[in-house]
Design a protein around this motif. Structure first.
Motif, short mmCIF file in Angstrom:
data_model
loop_
_atom_site.label_atom_id
_atom_site.label_comp_id
_atom_site.label_asym_id
_atom_site.label_seq_id
_atom_site.Cartn_x
_atom_site.Cartn_y
_atom_site.Cartn_z
N GLU A 117 -0.85 -12.51 -17.98
CA GLU A 117 -1.69 -11.49 -18.96
C GLU A 117 -2.35 -10.47 -18.28
OE1 GLU A 117 -2.48 -13.46 -23.04
OE2 GLU A 117 -3.80 -14.30 -21.31
N CYS B 186 -5.54 -20.20 -25.00
CA CYS B 186 -4.70 -19.43 -24.16
C CYS B 186 -2.97 -19.45 -24.21
CB CYS B 186 -5.04 -19.36 -22.32
SG CYS B 186 -3.93 -18.45 -21.43
N PRO B 187 -2.41 -18.29 -24.68
CA PRO B 187 -1.10 -18.58 -24.97
C PRO B 187 -0.14 -18.81 -23.91
CG PRO B 187 -1.79 -16.27 -25.10
CD PRO B 187 -2.94 -17.02 -25.02
N MET B 188 -0.88 -18.38 -22.56
CA MET B 188 -0.06 -18.45 -21.23
C MET B 188 -0.43 -19.95 -20.54
SD MET B 188 2.04 -16.31 -21.08
CE MET B 188 2.57 -14.75 -22.04
N THR C 91 2.57 -21.67 -18.95
CA THR C 91 3.06 -20.84 -17.88
C THR C 91 2.13 -20.91 -16.56
OG1 THR C 91 4.04 -19.27 -19.50
CG2 THR C 91 3.90 -18.54 -17.19
N SER D 30 7.89 -10.32 -29.85
CA SER D 30 6.67 -10.79 -29.62
C SER D 30 6.08 -11.46 -30.71
CB SER D 30 5.84 -9.51 -29.27
OG SER D 30 4.50 -9.79 -28.71
N GLN E 153 3.34 -13.87 -29.73
CA GLN E 153 2.05 -14.43 -29.32
C GLN E 153 1.03 -13.53 -29.76
OE1 GLN E 153 1.26 -17.10 -28.13
NE2 GLN E 153 3.11 -18.17 -27.17
N PRO E 154 -0.38 -13.68 -30.35
CA PRO E 154 -1.48 -12.93 -30.60
C PRO E 154 -2.13 -12.46 -29.19
CG PRO E 154 -2.12 -15.15 -30.88
CD PRO E 154 -0.65 -15.27 -30.55
N THR F 64 -4.83 -12.08 -26.44
CA THR F 64 -5.98 -12.86 -25.98
C THR F 64 -7.38 -11.84 -25.90
OG1 THR F 64 -4.58 -14.23 -24.74
CG2 THR F 64 -6.85 -14.24 -23.97
N PRO G 203 -0.16 -9.18 -25.46
CA PRO G 203 0.99 -10.02 -25.27
C PRO G 203 2.08 -9.57 -24.57
CG PRO G 203 0.40 -9.94 -27.38
CD PRO G 203 -0.33 -8.82 -27.00
N SER H 133 6.22 -9.45 -23.75
CA SER H 133 7.64 -9.94 -24.21
C SER H 133 8.67 -9.26 -23.40
CB SER H 133 7.69 -9.59 -25.63
OG SER H 133 9.00 -10.25 -26.18
N GLN I 78 -0.40 -7.41 -34.85
CA GLN I 78 -0.91 -8.68 -34.13
C GLN I 78 -2.46 -8.85 -34.58
OE1 GLN I 78 -0.42 -6.65 -30.56
NE2 GLN I 78 1.77 -7.60 -30.02
#
Length: 374
Positions: free
Chosen positions: A19, A51-53, A56, A161, A163-164, A166, A175, A177, A187
């Motif tokens: 991010e 955390c959406p990542m 990853t 896309s 994911q919200p 952060t 996000p 994408s 979002q």
């Protein structure tokens, strides 16, 4: 090869926060490193618990450590930053300024900002924005998309896309994408709820998207404007005066006339027009012939009239054929430039991206700040 803390830290320096786009070692995200023989155990800080990542970051860290010559067992565990650590991260990224500034409006900014505009809705402006973003990203450029069409937001859906954003101490991480950073009011609202705002709130939203979002080092920012010449178009001209206009029209004469109005706003805002894009041009038929479903010549007409109005060369950057694949992949969140790169529309969009990727301005006559020594 002996595995030690130095070799581990070197490996970790190659892992970036997706991010933020900077190594986790420079973001103070490495909590601890333990080396026992050739076995390695690393604990990392995440910016927030959700955390959406997360996966990853964990997988990339594990891959980097397992790539160390002679390494044994690798263990990666995760913790979460405290409020103080998040404040320090924000300070590291944004400096000590209390009020966020718009980086793209600063004199030293190297980001090219294109405001994608149209005179009326339904000409495919958002589809053009998303596909140009991916075509430019495919060239190795760092690209962001700001969905400035507050009422008619559609960018997240077209980019797939989900994911919200952060939020780190009032700083928003957009996000990502298809490798493209993106932000949209979609979002921040529940479901398909309408946004019912007056002009001042629209201005504030655009200001926050430009200043509160951490975009990082972008080469190009594309802003998808709402149709017409209303509040948002004026706000963009005020907040990012160096933004260049990309005018999208269809070949139809009526649409071209309205698109000309969208471009002529540059006479009041002093914005440069980067060019005109004709969408929904001739459709290729199975027998090899073409059909001008929406007429022809609209894009060329707009470019010629705007050239006369502004006294500057406004080129017709390209003509995108009417292609069902463009619509289909916009609906499924996989832009046609990436999913069907050999399709007629993808080829046309790639050609337009080629022209936008090259700066038309030069450093001729500009001071470089170089001293002279004897």
């Amino acid at each position: 090869m002996t595995v030690n803390e130095s070799t581990v830290n070197t490996a970790l320096s190659r892992v970036e926060d997706p991010e933020i786009g900077k190594p986790i070692t420079k973001l103070d995200m490495v909590k601890s490193v333990e080396v026992n023989g050739n076995d390695v155990a690393v604990e990392l800080y995440l910016t927030i618990a959700g955390c959406p990542m997360k996966n990853t970051i964990e997988n990339n860290t594990r891959a980097a450590l397992e790539d160390i010559d002679g390494v044994g067992d690798v263990t990666v565990t995760l913790d979460v930053m405290s409020d103080e650590q998040r404040k320090e991260l924000r300070r590291k990224l944004r400096g000590d300024a209390q009020d966020p500034v718009i980086p793209f409006a600063q004199p030293g900014s190297t980001t090219r900002v294109y405001a994608v505009a149209s005179g009326k809705g339904g000409v495919g402006k958002s589809s053009v924005t998303v596909n140009l973003a991916l075509a430019l990203a495919n060239k190795g450029l760092q690209v962001g998309v700001l969905d400035a069409d507050i009422y008619g937001h559609s960018i997240p859906g077209m980019l797939g896309s989900v994911q919200p954003p952060t939020v780190v101490d009032d700083m928003i991480l957009p996000p990502i994408s298809h490798g493209i950073k993106n932000i949209s009011i979609a979002q921040f609202v529940e479901g398909n709820a309408p946004v019912v705002w007056r002009g001042p709130m629209l201005h504030r939203a655009i200001q926050q998207f430009l200043g509160d979002v951490f975009w990082g080092d972008l080469d190009i920012l594309l802003m998808d404007l709402p149709p017409g010449t209303g509040d948002v178009a004026l706000s963009v001209a005020q907040l990012v005066p160096n933004a260049e206009l990309l005018i999208v029209t269809t070949p139809q004469a009526a649409a071209a006339e309205v698109a000309e109005r969208a471009g002529s706003i540059s006479q009041q805002t002093r914005q440069r027009i980067a060019g005109v894009v004709e969408n929904m041009s001739a459709m290729a038929l199975p027998d090899g012939t073409t059909m001008d479903i929406f007429g022809s010549g609209g894009g060329e007409t707009v470019a010629e009239r705007l050239s006369v109005l502004t006294g500057a060369d406004v080129p017709l950057l390209g003509q995108i054929p009417l292609d069902p694949a463009l619509r289909q992949h916009g609906d499924d969140g996989h832009p046609v430039v990436g999913s069907q790169p050999d399709s007629p529309s993808a080829q046309a969009l790639a050609g337009i991206a080629d022209k936008l990727a090259v700066r038309r301005t030069s450093i001729a006559g500009k001071p470089l700040g170089l001293g002279v020594t004897r």
